[in-house]
Design a protein around this motif. Sequence first.
Motif, short mmCIF file in Angstrom:
data_model
loop_
_atom_site.label_atom_id
_atom_site.label_comp_id
_atom_site.label_asym_id
_atom_site.label_seq_id
_atom_site.Cartn_x
_atom_site.Cartn_y
_atom_site.Cartn_z
N ALA A 173 0.81 -1.22 0.00
CA ALA A 173 0.00 0.00 0.00
C ALA A 173 0.85 1.27 0.00
CB ALA A 173 -0.91 0.01 1.21
N ASN A 174 0.38 2.27 -0.74
CA ASN A 174 1.01 3.60 -0.68
C ASN A 174 0.44 4.41 0.48
OD1 ASN A 174 2.49 3.07 -2.96
ND2 ASN A 174 1.10 4.14 -4.33
N ASN A 175 -0.84 4.17 0.79
CA ASN A 175 -1.52 4.92 1.84
C ASN A 175 -2.20 3.96 2.79
OD1 ASN A 175 -1.08 7.30 0.19
ND2 ASN A 175 -2.74 6.51 -1.07
N ILE A 176 -2.02 4.21 4.08
CA ILE A 176 -2.69 3.41 5.10
C ILE A 176 -3.29 4.39 6.09
CG2 ILE A 176 -2.41 1.69 6.91
CD1 ILE A 176 0.17 0.80 5.38
N ILE A 177 -4.59 4.24 6.34
CA ILE A 177 -5.27 5.12 7.29
C ILE A 177 -5.81 4.27 8.42
CG2 ILE A 177 -7.13 6.79 7.60
CD1 ILE A 177 -6.97 7.29 4.57
N ILE A 178 -5.48 4.68 9.64
CA ILE A 178 -5.95 3.98 10.83
C ILE A 178 -7.09 4.80 11.42
CG2 ILE A 178 -5.31 3.12 13.10
CD1 ILE A 178 -2.41 3.01 11.99
N THR A 179 -8.26 4.17 11.56
CA THR A 179 -9.44 4.88 12.03
C THR A 179 -10.09 4.18 13.22
OG1 THR A 179 -11.00 3.70 10.62
CG2 THR A 179 -9.96 5.63 9.68
N MET A 212 3.07 2.07 13.80
CA MET A 212 1.66 1.71 13.78
C MET A 212 1.25 0.92 15.02
SD MET A 212 -0.46 -0.46 10.91
CE MET A 212 0.08 0.53 9.55
N ILE A 213 2.17 0.21 15.60
CA ILE A 213 1.85 -0.71 16.69
C ILE A 213 1.17 0.01 17.85
CG2 ILE A 213 2.85 -2.28 18.41
CD1 ILE A 213 4.97 -2.96 16.20
N GLY A 214 1.66 1.18 18.22
CA GLY A 214 1.08 1.93 19.33
C GLY A 214 -0.28 2.53 19.02
N ILE A 240 -10.03 9.61 12.28
CA ILE A 240 -8.73 9.20 11.76
C ILE A 240 -7.68 9.40 12.84
CG2 ILE A 240 -6.93 9.67 10.05
CD1 ILE A 240 -9.09 10.33 8.06
N ARG A 241 -7.05 8.31 13.23
CA ARG A 241 -5.98 8.39 14.24
C ARG A 241 -4.65 8.77 13.60
NH1 ARG A 241 -6.98 2.60 17.01
NH2 ARG A 241 -9.11 2.97 17.68
N ALA A 242 -4.38 8.15 12.46
CA ALA A 242 -3.09 8.38 11.79
C ALA A 242 -3.21 7.98 10.33
CB ALA A 242 -1.99 7.58 12.47
N ILE A 248 1.68 7.73 4.52
CA ILE A 248 1.84 7.95 3.08
C ILE A 248 3.27 7.56 2.76
CG2 ILE A 248 1.82 9.61 1.20
CD1 ILE A 248 -0.11 11.30 2.87
N ASP A 249 3.43 6.54 1.93
CA ASP A 249 4.75 6.02 1.59
C ASP A 249 5.59 5.76 2.85
OD1 ASP A 249 4.21 6.06 -1.13
OD2 ASP A 249 4.85 8.15 -1.31
N LYS A 250 4.97 5.09 3.81
CA LYS A 250 5.58 4.69 5.09
C LYS A 250 5.94 5.86 6.00
CE LYS A 250 7.07 0.14 3.81
NZ LYS A 250 7.93 -0.95 4.12
N GLN A 251 5.51 7.07 5.67
CA GLN A 251 5.73 8.25 6.52
C GLN A 251 4.47 8.48 7.35
OE1 GLN A 251 8.52 10.25 6.88
NE2 GLN A 251 7.35 11.24 8.49
N LEU A 252 4.62 8.58 8.66
CA LEU A 252 3.49 8.72 9.57
C LEU A 252 3.04 10.17 9.68
CD1 LEU A 252 1.60 7.61 11.83
CD2 LEU A 252 3.49 8.01 13.42
#
Length: 176
Positions: free
Chosen positions: A20-26, A70-72, A109-111, A114-118
């Motif tokens: 994935a290029n983008n990952i959104i944690i909600t 991402m773990i936290g 949206i928590r975090a 984008i390209d592994k940048q938080l």
Amino acid sequence: MPTQAKIDKVAALKEQLAEANNIIITDYMGLDVAQMTKMRRDLREQGVTFFISKNTLMRLAAKEAGFDEMIGLLNGPTAIAVSNTDPNIPTKILFDAKREFDNVKKPEIRALFIDKQLYDGQAAERIAKLPSREILLSQLISAIEGPISEFVGTIDGIMRELVGTIDALARKKGED
């Protein structure tokens, strides 16, 4: 001892995160089935995968995929949106859903990666307000093309004046 099903699930999650290029944690808690279905459909239409997974399995997959930050963030009810589209597309859909479902103020949206940048949730809101990639590219082209067109117009005007002056001089010589 982990079961084979859980090992396979972690491997599939790891693959989704890695590609994935983008990952959104909600945080999705408070959305009813109809709201969740509509949001999932809107995301799917734009090529975004939206899923809920056990946090323990997601933590293992995040660690294996190199998303240690991402773990936290994987606490409580968590849903993940994964895409290879422009980052503002899924964030815009999620923020539109939040406005539409204003009675619950979710999804939150928590975090955003984008390209592994938080990026935090506030940055995600700013990203959601950006125009699409196509609009940004057309604005850039317009900004570049404008001065060039003016320059060409100026040169064309100078050339017309020069030709006009030479033509007038030739007519005057012809009269003499």
